[in-house]
Design a protein around this motif. Structure first.
Motif, mmCIF file in Angstrom:
data_model
loop_
_atom_site.group_PDB
_atom_site.id
_atom_site.type_symbol
_atom_site.label_atom_id
_atom_site.label_comp_id
_atom_site.label_asym_id
_atom_site.label_seq_id
_atom_site.Cartn_x
_atom_site.Cartn_y
_atom_site.Cartn_z
ATOM 1 N N HIS A 287 7.196 -4.851 -2.446
ATOM 2 C CA HIS A 287 6.426 -4.662 -1.212
ATOM 3 C C HIS A 287 5.024 -4.132 -1.476
ATOM 4 O O HIS A 287 4.041 -4.680 -0.963
ATOM 5 C CB HIS A 287 7.182 -3.719 -0.278
ATOM 6 N N ALA A 288 4.940 -3.039 -2.263
ATOM 7 C CA ALA A 288 3.621 -2.475 -2.541
ATOM 8 C C ALA A 288 2.766 -3.455 -3.336
ATOM 9 O O ALA A 288 1.551 -3.541 -3.124
ATOM 10 C CB ALA A 288 3.754 -1.150 -3.280
ATOM 11 N N GLU A 289 3.384 -4.202 -4.232
ATOM 12 C CA GLU A 289 2.625 -5.183 -5.009
ATOM 13 C C GLU A 289 2.045 -6.265 -4.103
ATOM 14 O O GLU A 289 0.900 -6.690 -4.279
ATOM 15 C CB GLU A 289 3.533 -5.816 -6.061
ATOM 16 N N ILE A 290 2.816 -6.702 -3.130
ATOM 17 C CA ILE A 290 2.325 -7.711 -2.191
ATOM 18 C C ILE A 290 1.206 -7.126 -1.331
ATOM 19 O O ILE A 290 0.165 -7.760 -1.114
ATOM 20 C CB ILE A 290 3.479 -8.234 -1.319
ATOM 21 N N LEU A 291 1.407 -5.897 -0.852
ATOM 22 C CA LEU A 291 0.372 -5.249 -0.044
ATOM 23 C C LEU A 291 -0.902 -5.021 -0.849
ATOM 24 O O LEU A 291 -2.013 -5.164 -0.324
ATOM 25 C CB LEU A 291 0.890 -3.923 0.501
ATOM 26 N N GLU A 292 -0.750 -4.641 -2.111
ATOM 27 C CA GLU A 292 -1.931 -4.415 -2.940
ATOM 28 C C GLU A 292 -2.698 -5.718 -3.178
ATOM 29 O O GLU A 292 -3.933 -5.711 -3.240
ATOM 30 C CB GLU A 292 -1.515 -3.769 -4.263
ATOM 31 N N TYR A 293 -1.979 -6.826 -3.287
ATOM 32 C CA TYR A 293 -2.657 -8.121 -3.378
ATOM 33 C C TYR A 293 -3.445 -8.387 -2.098
ATOM 34 O O TYR A 293 -4.617 -8.805 -2.150
ATOM 35 C CB TYR A 293 -1.645 -9.241 -3.615
ATOM 36 N N VAL A 294 -2.829 -8.134 -0.948
ATOM 37 C CA VAL A 294 -3.527 -8.314 0.330
ATOM 38 C C VAL A 294 -4.751 -7.420 0.397
ATOM 39 O O VAL A 294 -5.843 -7.858 0.780
ATOM 40 C CB VAL A 294 -2.574 -8.036 1.505
ATOM 41 N N ARG A 295 -4.577 -6.155 0.013
ATOM 42 C CA ARG A 295 -5.694 -5.197 0.048
ATOM 43 C C ARG A 295 -6.849 -5.654 -0.828
ATOM 44 O O ARG A 295 -8.012 -5.610 -0.413
ATOM 45 C CB ARG A 295 -5.190 -3.827 -0.430
ATOM 46 N N ASP A 296 -6.530 -6.110 -2.038
ATOM 47 C CA ASP A 296 -7.580 -6.425 -3.005
ATOM 48 C C ASP A 296 -8.193 -7.808 -2.806
ATOM 49 O O ASP A 296 -9.370 -8.017 -3.111
ATOM 50 C CB ASP A 296 -7.018 -6.325 -4.427
ATOM 51 N N ALA A 297 -7.407 -8.769 -2.292
ATOM 52 C CA ALA A 297 -7.880 -10.145 -2.246
ATOM 53 C C ALA A 297 -8.211 -10.658 -0.856
ATOM 54 O O ALA A 297 -9.015 -11.584 -0.719
ATOM 55 C CB ALA A 297 -6.828 -11.072 -2.882
ATOM 56 N N LEU A 298 -7.609 -10.063 0.178
ATOM 57 C CA LEU A 298 -7.715 -10.670 1.508
ATOM 58 C C LEU A 298 -8.225 -9.742 2.604
ATOM 59 O O LEU A 298 -8.836 -10.204 3.569
ATOM 60 C CB LEU A 298 -6.338 -11.215 1.939
ATOM 61 N N ALA A 299 -7.936 -8.452 2.499
ATOM 62 C CA ALA A 299 -8.179 -7.542 3.619
ATOM 63 C C ALA A 299 -9.651 -7.446 4.000
ATOM 64 O O ALA A 299 -10.002 -7.466 5.189
ATOM 65 C CB ALA A 299 -7.625 -6.157 3.307
ATOM 66 N N SER A 300 -10.517 -7.338 3.014
ATOM 67 C CA SER A 300 -11.943 -7.180 3.303
ATOM 68 C C SER A 300 -12.472 -8.351 4.124
ATOM 69 O O SER A 300 -13.225 -8.159 5.091
ATOM 70 C CB SER A 300 -12.730 -7.044 2.001
ATOM 71 N N GLY A 301 -12.069 -9.551 3.768
ATOM 72 C CA GLY A 301 -12.525 -10.727 4.496
ATOM 73 C C GLY A 301 -12.041 -10.775 5.925
ATOM 74 O O GLY A 301 -12.647 -11.440 6.773
ATOM 75 N N ALA A 302 -10.940 -10.061 6.200
ATOM 76 C CA ALA A 302 -10.405 -10.006 7.564
ATOM 77 C C ALA A 302 -10.881 -8.774 8.318
ATOM 78 O O ALA A 302 -10.465 -8.544 9.461
ATOM 79 C CB ALA A 302 -8.873 -10.022 7.524
ATOM 80 N N GLY A 303 -11.751 -7.971 7.681
ATOM 81 C CA GLY A 303 -12.259 -6.762 8.329
ATOM 82 C C GLY A 303 -11.215 -5.678 8.440
ATOM 83 O O GLY A 303 -11.212 -4.885 9.391
ATOM 84 N N LEU A 304 -10.317 -5.590 7.444
ATOM 85 C CA LEU A 304 -9.228 -4.618 7.469
ATOM 86 C C LEU A 304 -9.335 -3.698 6.264
ATOM 87 O O LEU A 304 -9.432 -4.150 5.120
ATOM 88 C CB LEU A 304 -7.880 -5.350 7.441
ATOM 89 N N GLU A 305 -9.302 -2.389 6.524
ATOM 90 C CA GLU A 305 -9.225 -1.403 5.443
ATOM 91 C C GLU A 305 -7.774 -0.964 5.329
ATOM 92 O O GLU A 305 -7.209 -0.397 6.257
ATOM 93 C CB GLU A 305 -10.128 -0.202 5.714
ATOM 94 N N LEU A 306 -7.177 -1.221 4.182
ATOM 95 C CA LEU A 306 -5.747 -1.014 4.000
ATOM 96 C C LEU A 306 -5.486 0.010 2.905
ATOM 97 O O LEU A 306 -6.044 -0.070 1.816
ATOM 98 C CB LEU A 306 -5.086 -2.352 3.632
ATOM 99 N N GLU A 307 -4.609 0.983 3.215
ATOM 100 C CA GLU A 307 -4.151 1.953 2.228
ATOM 101 C C GLU A 307 -2.644 1.807 2.081
ATOM 102 O O GLU A 307 -1.916 1.723 3.077
ATOM 103 C CB GLU A 307 -4.490 3.377 2.657
ATOM 104 N N VAL A 308 -2.158 1.784 0.855
ATOM 105 C CA VAL A 308 -0.739 1.606 0.571
ATOM 106 C C VAL A 308 -0.162 2.920 0.046
ATOM 107 O O VAL A 308 -0.689 3.492 -0.910
ATOM 108 C CB VAL A 308 -0.516 0.489 -0.469
ATOM 109 N N GLN A 309 0.911 3.382 0.671
ATOM 110 C CA GLN A 309 1.610 4.586 0.229
ATOM 111 C C GLN A 309 3.013 4.186 -0.227
ATOM 112 O O GLN A 309 3.730 3.496 0.486
ATOM 113 C CB GLN A 309 1.723 5.603 1.372
ATOM 114 N N ILE A 310 3.399 4.605 -1.431
ATOM 115 C CA ILE A 310 4.672 4.187 -2.013
ATOM 116 C C ILE A 310 5.760 5.229 -1.755
ATOM 117 O O ILE A 310 5.549 6.427 -1.953
ATOM 118 C CB ILE A 310 4.512 3.940 -3.521
#
Length: 278
Positions: free
Chosen positions: A50-73
């Motif tokens: 789950h965190a690995e998938i979220l970290e991919y979203v955070r690093d590769a996709l979130a900025s382009g969607a205007g989303l600031e994402l923090e992942v807590q494990i």
């Protein structure tokens, strides 16, 4: 104490308690909820996948969607839900709908699934045998002690001919529903996160996909038997508190988690051990 009780003491590990401490240290506190569509979205997750998938979203996709994402494990199946319920985090991503329903029922919480993302097939693993048919009489079987995953584990054993269950119980089965046990299997319910560590002490362990991956087990290759993906109701969800599911940030994340890019990431990285549910 009922070992199958959802909020058993064993389920709340010391590491998980540390995770909550880290939330406060990181400033999450009780201020995660926000009406600002540009505010940071804090999401709790199991480490793998789950965190690995979220970290991919955070690093590769979130900025382009205007989303600031923090992942807590988190390292258990309880505290990610209580953290959402108390507002320490905005959402979590680690559980399937049957577990969420049971958690809400047992704890009086009002959490809601936003969108299914992937399936982690439950598997049987062993360091003692290479085939279920080789299990000795009286073999010990460790499996998850929460009601929903415990039922899944018993159904997996039944589907592979080791036990028989009462008609119609399906994944709602408990040990009381075992009507046939020709190998006299001894069942050992354990907190899900403890199952990989139990492999040295039991004949087989039925392990959730995320904890198998976290223990460097490959469900597609290492499991003696594995749940079928087709028609599997145990897709893991993005979850938030009821009333927050239409938060613009939550909806952005739900869209990204079910995007073609994430589907390709899951398929390429996990090679069938984690299966997209969209």
């Amino acid at each position: 104490m009922n070992r199958r009780r959802l909020l058993s003491t064993a389920a709340i590990t010391a590491t998980a308690v540390l995770s909550v401490g880290l939330l406060s240290a990181c400033g999450a506190g009780n201020d995660a909820a926000s009406d600002d569509p540009n505010a940071k979205l804090i999401v709790g997750a199991s480490a793998v996948p789950h965190a690995e998938i979220l970290e991919y979203v955070r690093d590769a996709l979130a900025s382009g969607a205007g989303l600031e994402l923090e992942v807590q494990i988190f390292d258990d199946y309880v505290l990610p839900n209580t953290a959402v319920d108390t507002g320490e985090i905005n959402a979590n991503y680690f559980q399937h709908q049957p577990y969420l329903d049971e958690f809400n029922k047992e704890n009086g919480t009002s959490l809601v699934g936003v969108k299914p993302v992937h399936v982690e097939p439950l598997g049987a693993y062993s360091q003692k045998v290479t085939d279920l048919a080789a299990l000795p009489d009286g073999a010990t079987v460790a499996f998850p002690d929460d009601a929903t995953n415990g039922g899944r584990a018993l159904k997996l054993l039944a589907d592979n001919g080791l036990i028989t269950l009462a008609d119609g119980v399906g994944t709602n089965a408990t040990e009381k529903d075992v009507t046939g046990n020709p190998k006299n299997l001894e069942f050992q319910p354990l907190a899900a996160e403890q199952l990989p560590r139990s492999l040295e002490d039991v004949d087989i362990a039925i392990i959730n996909g995320n904890y198998a991956l976290q223990a460097d087990l490959n469900p597609a290759k290492d499991a003696l038997v594995i749940e079928k993906a087709e028609g599997n109701p145990y897709a893991n969800l993005l979850v938030t508190k009821t009333g927050q599911e239409n938060d613009e940030r939550i909806q952005k994340l739900a869209t990204l988690l079910t995007s073609p890019e994430v589907k390709k990431f899951i398929e390429d990285k996990y090679q069938g051990s984690v299966i997209p549910a969209f």
